[in-house]
Design a protein around this motif. Structure first.
Motif, PDB file in Angstrom:
ATOM      1  N   ALA A 240       0.918  -1.174   0.103  1.00  0.00           N
ATOM      2  CA  ALA A 240       0.016  -0.118   0.018  1.00  0.00           C
ATOM      3  C   ALA A 240       1.022   1.116   0.106  1.00  0.00           C
ATOM      4  O   ALA A 240       0.531   2.259  -0.690  1.00  0.00           O
ATOM      5  N   THR A 241       1.827   1.361   0.777  1.00  0.00           N
ATOM      6  CA  THR A 241       2.692   2.399   0.833  1.00  0.00           C
ATOM      7  C   THR A 241       3.750   2.788  -0.572  1.00  0.00           C
ATOM      8  O   THR A 241       3.868   3.715  -0.871  1.00  0.00           O
TER       9      THR A 241
ATOM     10  N   LEU B  24       0.387   3.887  -2.920  1.00  0.00           N
ATOM     11  CA  LEU B  24      -0.494   5.130  -2.774  1.00  0.00           C
ATOM     12  C   LEU B  24       0.213   6.276  -2.064  1.00  0.00           C
ATOM     13  O   LEU B  24       1.320   5.840  -1.589  1.00  0.00           O
ATOM     14  N   THR B  25      -0.324   7.504  -2.341  1.00  0.00           N
ATOM     15  CA  THR B  25       0.347   8.591  -1.554  1.00  0.00           C
ATOM     16  C   THR B  25      -0.871   8.821  -0.604  1.00  0.00           C
ATOM     17  O   THR B  25      -2.056   9.094  -0.809  1.00  0.00           O
ATOM     18  N   VAL B  26      -0.751   8.613   0.745  1.00  0.00           N
ATOM     19  CA  VAL B  26      -1.921   8.777   1.443  1.00  0.00           C
ATOM     20  C   VAL B  26      -1.370  10.050   2.708  1.00  0.00           C
ATOM     21  O   VAL B  26      -0.193  10.390   2.816  1.00  0.00           O
ATOM     22  N   ASP B  27      -2.473  10.267   3.285  1.00  0.00           N
ATOM     23  CA  ASP B  27      -2.236  11.505   4.429  1.00  0.00           C
ATOM     24  C   ASP B  27      -1.165  11.024   5.564  1.00  0.00           C
ATOM     25  O   ASP B  27      -1.133   9.722   5.724  1.00  0.00           O
ATOM     26  N   SER B  28      -0.430  12.074   5.973  1.00  0.00           N
ATOM     27  CA  SER B  28       0.513  11.560   6.960  1.00  0.00           C
ATOM     28  C   SER B  28       0.327  11.001   8.166  1.00  0.00           C
ATOM     29  O   SER B  28       1.080  10.163   8.706  1.00  0.00           O
TER      30      SER B  28
ATOM     31  N   GLY C 226       0.650   7.521   7.031  1.00  0.00           N
ATOM     32  CA  GLY C 226       1.421   7.347   5.804  1.00  0.00           C
ATOM     33  C   GLY C 226       2.798   6.468   6.206  1.00  0.00           C
ATOM     34  O   GLY C 226       3.541   6.272   5.507  1.00  0.00           O
TER      35      GLY C 226
ATOM     36  N   LEU D 223      -0.347   2.110   9.213  1.00  0.00           N
ATOM     37  CA  LEU D 223      -1.469   1.161   8.545  1.00  0.00           C
ATOM     38  C   LEU D 223      -1.880  -0.033   8.970  1.00  0.00           C
ATOM     39  O   LEU D 223      -2.868  -0.358   9.073  1.00  0.00           O
TER      40      LEU D 223
END
Length: 308
Positions: free
Chosen positions: A86-87, A90-94, A97, A102
């Protein structure tokens, strides 16, 4: 990382645009084929983005069921592989992150029953500014706000239960009971509307809406209340309870907003509705509804649905 996701098709699909090619019934998709399934728009429904959203929700629901069934969410090794994938993808919220964050989130999700995980689509209507073209949509002014109100109040879209504290509170039970009983007809409701802290002009807006759209012709604008109130309140006499319940239905008032008096009303004495700062606009429920609006498009993660 998940090992593939089961999807179900009501008919065979061979879409040259998305490159999705699957038989009718159940299939397990992964990688490029999974991407084709969530991308395809011309294979299902009316070939719109809104119908594509449905199959994407079905896909994620199926993925959750898969992860729960093979204990992916309970296995540190499997969870690390999933979070690592996933990391990288994806670019995810900090706030979530990192792999550690996760995996912590996934462990929480793993404890939630799939029947209480719901994917909902924002209710929309055809853009009125386009006339009969129907090219774009805008949020449904009534249903969308009702959905947002439920989210703000943390009300489940599936298994609606009172909060534990409320269930133990006799006061809360008494307030809820005020909504139980017969309702008057809209034409029989007599009410004076006051502004007790809502935006200027709210009382007039409410009366116009009640009279023109709801048939509450015996409503009147009483201008500003003597003092501001913290929240919208409806004061009524015991012999006006039927009217109060009808008005509560129309306005989306909770039992807590209903304030019964001790003496019966005499003659044509009206109820008094005082609008507080929680009043947004006429037609928008003042309190969060107890259940999702009729017709809202939603998919529950515990149900397997075949894309049509």
């Amino acid at each position: 990382a998940v090992g593939g996701v089961k999807v179900c098709l009501a008919k065979p699909v061979d879409d040259p645009k998305s490159h999705l090619k699957l038989p009718a019934g159940q299939s397990v998709v992964k990688g490029e084929q999974a991407l084709a399934f969530v991308r395809t728009r011309h294979s299902f429904g009316n070939e719109s983005d809104l119908d594509r959203i449905k199959q994407q929700q079905q896909f994620i629901g199926s993925m959750i069921r898969q992860m729960k069934s093979d204990d992916t969410l309970g296995s540190p090794t499997k969870m690390y592989g999933l979070a690592d994938a996933a990391t990288k993808a994806l670019t995810v919220d900090s706030g979530i992150g990192s792999i550690k964050k996760l995996t912590d989130l996934a462990q929480v999700i793993g404890k939630i029953d799939a029947k209480n995980i719901t994917f909902a689509t924002l209710p929309v209507i055809d853009n009125p500014a386009e006339g009969k073209k129907h090219i774009t949509v805008v949020p449904d002014p009534t249903k969308a706000e009702a959905l947002f109100a439920m989210m703000r109040a943390d009300t489940s879209l599936t298994e609606v239960k009172k909060k534990e504290a409320d269930a133990k509170s006799s006061a809360a039970a008494e307030e809820a009971a005020r909504l139980n009983g017969p309702r008057s007809k809209a034409s029989e409701v007599r009410v004076t509307v006051l502004n007790g802290g809502a935006v200027a002009g709210s009382a007039g807006e409410m009366v116009t809406w009640l009279q023109n759209q709801q048939g509450v012709l015996k409503s009147s604008n009483g201008s500003n209340a003597p003092q501001k109130v913290p929240a919208t309140v409806l004061a009524y006499a015991p012999n006006q309870a039927d009217q109060a319940r009808k008005l509560a239905d129309l306005l989306g008032l909770s039992g807590a907003a209903l304030k019964p008096g001790t003496k019966d009303a005499v003659g044509k004495e009206p109820m008094v509705l005082t609008l507080g700062p929680d009043f947004k606009q006429a037609g928008t429920p003042v309190a969060a509804p107890a259940k999702a609006p009729e017709g809202i498009q939603k998919v529950e993660a515990d149900k397997s649905v075949c894309a049509k």
